[in-house]
Design a protein around this motif. Structure first.
Motif, mmCIF file in Angstrom:
data_model
loop_
_atom_site.group_PDB
_atom_site.id
_atom_site.type_symbol
_atom_site.label_atom_id
_atom_site.label_comp_id
_atom_site.label_asym_id
_atom_site.label_seq_id
_atom_site.Cartn_x
_atom_site.Cartn_y
_atom_site.Cartn_z
ATOM 1 N N ASP A 35 37.269 28.925 32.253
ATOM 2 C CA ASP A 35 38.584 29.623 32.198
ATOM 3 C C ASP A 35 39.783 28.767 31.806
ATOM 4 N N ILE A 70 37.189 37.606 28.954
ATOM 5 C CA ILE A 70 38.187 38.416 29.868
ATOM 6 C C ILE A 70 39.710 37.767 29.312
ATOM 7 N N ARG A 128 45.509 40.180 39.738
ATOM 8 C CA ARG A 128 44.546 40.522 39.069
ATOM 9 C C ARG A 128 43.386 39.430 38.463
ATOM 10 N N ILE A 129 44.131 38.301 38.045
ATOM 11 C CA ILE A 129 43.506 37.316 37.559
ATOM 12 C C ILE A 129 42.492 36.611 38.633
ATOM 13 N N ASP A 135 31.349 37.958 27.095
ATOM 14 C CA ASP A 135 31.953 38.211 28.418
ATOM 15 C C ASP A 135 33.286 37.810 28.562
ATOM 16 N N VAL A 165 43.802 38.203 30.188
ATOM 17 C CA VAL A 165 45.131 38.769 30.968
ATOM 18 C C VAL A 165 46.355 37.930 30.308
ATOM 19 N N GLU A 204 41.375 38.258 41.223
ATOM 20 C CA GLU A 204 40.220 39.411 41.511
ATOM 21 C C GLU A 204 38.868 39.152 40.270
ATOM 22 N N LEU A 205 39.622 39.085 39.047
ATOM 23 C CA LEU A 205 38.793 39.175 37.855
ATOM 24 C C LEU A 205 37.844 37.976 37.849
ATOM 25 N N ARG A 206 38.379 36.727 38.053
ATOM 26 C CA ARG A 206 37.856 35.395 38.166
ATOM 27 C C ARG A 206 36.747 35.452 39.358
ATOM 28 N N GLU A 214 35.199 37.943 40.819
ATOM 29 C CA GLU A 214 34.095 38.913 40.416
ATOM 30 C C GLU A 214 33.195 38.596 39.232
ATOM 31 N N ALA A 215 33.671 37.900 38.336
ATOM 32 C CA ALA A 215 33.050 37.364 37.173
ATOM 33 C C ALA A 215 32.165 35.928 37.704
#
Length: 258
Positions: free
Chosen positions: A247, A218, A230-231, A216, A220, A233-235, A237-238
């Motif tokens: 992280d 990720i 972006r970070i 999994d 950036v 959003e990704l965080r 979502e994950a």
């Protein structure tokens, strides 16, 4: 006397184990696992995978699982130290019971520690508290592991510090209070609130990674002003998808003269 190994198992990849760690696994009679609930079942599953892949075929061992006590995560800054102290005390009681009830006096047990036992992990401190209580005695040995910090730098193909310059490892809670004095390169762990948002004006480069070493993973990288959103959003979502997230990141600002 009972013998305990505290084994660093890396940041998520079963191949992160060192040869020293593999040798320790194959000397262990009992592995102690703390269940953190259904949301974090991946953490237990990885430990089972490590044992299956690295313990010699036919060698017997036992697994002892206990529920990890919950920590008061609603405590504010003033109550944080007390919340951690109470959580460690509860853990010490669980460790003490497992060692007394499930490990013979001539046996070897092991705790499999995510990353490296020496870096932002409580296992060693909890074991010291168990020894201080005096109900059970044991010898223990620490096997270092690949930390998320090392894995982060490797995955981004960068060093943690620049020539002749220091690097500081800190927490999100501390970073939110201000950029550390005297350093331009800061590694941040345990940041549930994305404290990097407080430093967009300085616009450092950020190398961010989540679930390092796992399927999994990720990654950036870029100027904070360009990738911070972006970070986040990704965080989000994950974390929503898996129920948990691990992280860490390196912030590297333009060099400031002392």
């Amino acid at each position: 006397m009972r013998k305990i190994y505290v084994i660093g198992i890396g940041a998520g990849d079963p191949d992160h184990l060192t040869i020293q760690a593999v040798k320790a696994l194959n000397k262990t009679d009992v592995f102690f696992l703390l269940d953190k609930g259904a949301e974090k079942s991946d953490l237990i599953r990885l430990r089972h995978t490590i044992l299956q892949e690295h313990i010699e075929h036919g060698r017997g061992y036992r697994l002892v699982e206990a529920r990890d006590p919950d920590r008061d995560r609603g405590a504010g800054s003033s109550g944080y130290a007390t919340a951690v102290e109470n959580w460690r005390r509860a853990r010490a009681g669980i460790y003490e019971r497992m060692l007394l009830e499930d490990l013979g006096e001539d046996e070897c047990g092991a705790f499999l520690v995510w990353g490296d036992p020496a870096l932002y992990d409580s296992t060693l401190a909890v074991l010291e508290e168990v020894l201080e209580r005096g109900a059970v005695t044991f010898d223990h040995e620490v096997i270092p592991g690949i930390s998320s910090v090392s894995a982060l730098a490797a995955r981004h193909r960068t060093g943690l510090n620049r020539v002749g310059r220091p690097v500081q490892i800190t927490t999100g809670r501390r970073l939110a209070e201000g950029w550390p004095d005297g350093v331009d390169d800061v590694v941040v762990m345990l940041d549930a609130q994305q404290a990097f948002r407080h430093h967009t004006a300085e616009d450092p480069v950020i190398h961010w990674g989540a679930y390092l070493g796992t399927e999994d993973e990720i990654l950036v990288s870029g100027r904070l002003s360009e990738v911070a959103g972006r970070i986040e959003e990704l965080r989000a979502e994950a974390r929503a998808r898996k129920g948990w997230i691990m992280d860490t990141y390196l912030l590297r600002r333009d060099r400031h003269e002392d």
